[in-house]
Structures are given as structure tokens and as C-alpha cells.
Design a protein around this motif. Structure first.
Motif: not given
Length: 369
Positions: A52-57, A98, A36, A31, A38
Motif C-alpha cells: 500500500n502506498d501513502r495514499r491508500g492505493t 474522490v 482515489k 490522480r 484503490e
């Protein structure tokens, strides 16, 4: 059944902690370098639950609790192998920014190394906290009693002798003797002692004796046959700086001792029966949990050191294999070809699976026979 359930729960909890720490090391440094992430998975196989978190993980817990992984953008699988070369070339500029495999060599090296380093750092923090909370045993290395017929008696060690060094390694506490003697695996030791103000050098050849490993198994361990007079004052709580120094020393010693044991196994000087796998780890987890908080905490730290160390071995599939490839890339000025890396990972997978099968067989053979 209750004992089995207790062992399984203890094993899953202990393994989850050290795996989470390892993968979190990869995750945080990735990070920080703009990669990114996943998937962050504890366990393998089918997802049991996640979010899912706000960064898409996607944070998930999977069905097989035997490890974990983080999958970066651009990876084809959990081992961070690249996607098809054509697909990588066709990535849009925003995706390249990313993608793990488009980061600079130094960034990729740092991300991969962060997992094992996180395990070492975690162990140091746990050890330091333990030494500040419970204390550390620091008995003087003074011989209190020499057992009849022992290696110590044969060599001329006497009660009152202060042990200064063993094979050139300085001895500060009796616990150093307890660590260094088993490493000898029965080979003669050069022991320097102080007796009545004068230094004497003795050759002590440890006896290999049968001891219980804590699980009911008999193992051969080198012993010289001395005892020390212990006192409650020997267990002392350390201040923050002393605890940190002792924790770093403890982590270093555990790593060095593990490598020594493995080297002796490879050379044939030590039995490979001592090599254990998941079953033995599970049994030790259960025993440690039974003995109380202090034991389970120390076992978690010990396992974290071993996980970090093993992952640094230069075997493809492990973090050390990736670091080996990156080192070769730095020396060559370009990455290894996709085919070479593919064959490397196949060989690495075969080695890891063979080692797991062998270690598990050792575990099961003890239970069966």
C-alpha cells in the motif's frame, strides 16, 4: 521445457510492460483529477504480492498475468462499473470528492482515454529511441531487380524505375513499398514511377505467395516481385527531431494498417486465420527475445500500439466502450440508464470473450495441425 519456459517468461515480461504503461496512464490522470485509486493490479485473480502506498492505493501483482486494471473509488469491479445506485447516492461529501463517478464528464473521459493514449505515447518514445540508437532503414524506392514471372515483370516495371506513389500514397523509401503492397491483399495497384526522367503510370496486380510468418506457419502475402539494392549507408541514426517525426509516422502507419487488415477480415477479403491471440503473442515474444534486444524492443512497441488501438474500439468492457457511453451522455445531456449500461457491458463481455476464444482457437489449431 527450456524453450517453453523461455517463451512464457518473455511473454509475461512483454505483456507486463505494455499493461503497466496502459494502466499507469489511467492512474496518473485519475490522480491529477483528484480520484482515489484503490487498486493498481498487474494481472487478475488472487494477489501474489503487493503493498500500500501513502495514499491508500494497493499495488499488486496477481496470479493470472493476462492484463491488469486500476480500480477507482466508487467502482464495483475492475471494469469501472458503478456501485449500487443507492450506495452512490448515500456517499458522504468527502467521498464524492474522490469518487470517479462523481467527476465531471470531461474528467472521466480524460481518465479513460489516458490508458490507450499512454500506449501510443510509449510506442512513440520507444520508436524514437530506437531510431536514434540503432537507426532507421531509408533505402530509396528504386527497383534493383525484377523477379522472373513476377507481377512486376507482367506489369512492365524495369530495373532503375523510381517508385513515386502507390494508389495515390507517396512513396519515400523502399520500406513504404514493403508496407503498402501487402495491404493490397492482391488487388491491382496504381503505381507511378519515374523512368529516365519521365513519369509513367502502371497497373500492378500483386501475386499472393506463401511465406513463413516467423513461427513456422504459412501465410499468404501479396508480393510484386522486386528487390532493391541495399547499402550499409541506408541504415542511418536519426537526430531527436527526425526520430520523433519518424516515430509518430510509424505509430500512425501501424494503427492505420491494423485497421485495414481488420476491415479486410470483416469484409471476407482476408482470412481470419491471421488473427492471433495470447498463444501467438507468446510465441512471437519468445522469437523476438531470441533474436536480441533490438527485436524485443520493437515488438514491445508494436504490441503497445495494438493494445492502445484495440482498447479504443467502441465495445463495452473496453475503454472505447466507456468513451462511447460518455459521448452519448454528452449528446443527451444525461447518462444512459443503469440498465442500458448493464446490458451493454454484458454484450461487450460476450463479444470480447468470443473474440478471445476464436483467436486462441486459431493459435491452437496451428500448433495441433
Amino acid at each position: 521445457m527450456l524453450d517453453l519456459l523461455h517463451t512464457l517468461v518473455s511473454f509475461v515480461c512483454v505483456l507486463t510492460v505494455v499493461v503497466f504503461v496502459h494502466e499507469m496512464g489511467h492512474f496518473l490522470v485519475a490522480r491529477w483529477n483528484g480520484v482515489k485509486v484503490e487498486v493498481f493490479s498487474i494481472g487478475f485473480g488472487k494477489e501474489l504480492f503487493g503493498f500500500n502506498d501513502r495514499r491508500g492505493t494497493r499495488w499488486r501483482v496477481s496470479a493470472i498475468p493476462m492484463g491488469g486494471y486500476v480500480r477507482f473509488f466508487g467502482d464495483s469491479d475492475a471494469t469501472s462499473t458503478t456501485q449500487d445506485a443507492d450506495a452512490v447516492e448515500e456517499m458522504a461529501e468527502a467521498d464524492r470528492a474522490v469518487s470517479f463517478h462523481h467527476k465531471r464528464l470531461g474528467q472521466r473521459f480524460a481518465i479513460v482515454a489516458a490508458g490507450p493514449l499512454a500506449n501510443f505515447l510509449f510506442a512513440i518514445i520507444v520508436f524514437a529511441g530506437f531510431f536514434m540508437t540503432f537507426g532507421q532503414s531509408r533505402s530509396l524506392p528504386v527497383v534493383g531487380e525484377v523477379m522472373p514471372g513476377s507481377a512486376a515483370e507482367e506489369s512492365g516495371l524495369l530495373p532503375g524505375d523510381l517508385i513515386l506513389s502507390i494508389d495515390g500514397t507517396t512513396v519515400e523509401h523502399f520500406q513504404d513499398v514493403q508496407r503498402l503492397v501487402p495491404l493490397s491483399n492482391g488487388e491491382p495497384l496504381d503505381v507511378l514511377v519515374r523512368r529516365k526522367g519521365a513519369e509513367r503510370r502502371l497497373t500492378v496486380t500483386p501475386h499472393m505467395v506463401d511465406l513463413d510468418d516467423g513461427l513456422g506457419n504459412t501465410v499468404k502475402v501479396a508480393r510484386i516481385g522486386i528487390q532493391v539494392s541495399l547499402s550499409p549507408d541506408d541504415m542511418r541514426r536519426l537526430g531527436p527531431l527526425d526520430a520523433l517525426g519518424a516515430a509518430v509516422s510509424q505509430t500512425w502507419s501501424l494503427s492505420a494498417d491494423t485497421l485495414t487488415y481488420l476491415g479486410q477480415m470483416i469484409s471476407g477479403d482476408r482470412s481470419t486465420d491471421e488473427l492471433g491471440g495470447p498463444v501467438r503473442i507468446a510465441r512471437f515474444s519468445g522469437k523476438a527475445a531470441e533474436r536480441g534486444l533490438a527485436d524485443i524492443v520493437m515488438f514491445v512497441a508494436l504490441l503497445s500500439v495494438n493494445l492502445g488501438l484495440i482498447n479504443l474500439f467502441p465495445i463495452p468492457m473496453l475503454d472505447g466502450g466507456h468513451l462511447m457511453f460518455y459521448t452519448l451522455e454528452a449528446l443527451r445531456g444525461r447518462p444512459l440508464t443503469a440498465r442500458v449500461q448493464e446490458y451493454g457491458f454484458r454484450v461487450g463481455l460476450a463479444l470480447v470473450l468470443a473474440l478471445m476464444v476464436f483467436a486462441t482457437w486459431n493459435d491452437l489449431s496451428v500448433l495441433i495441425w
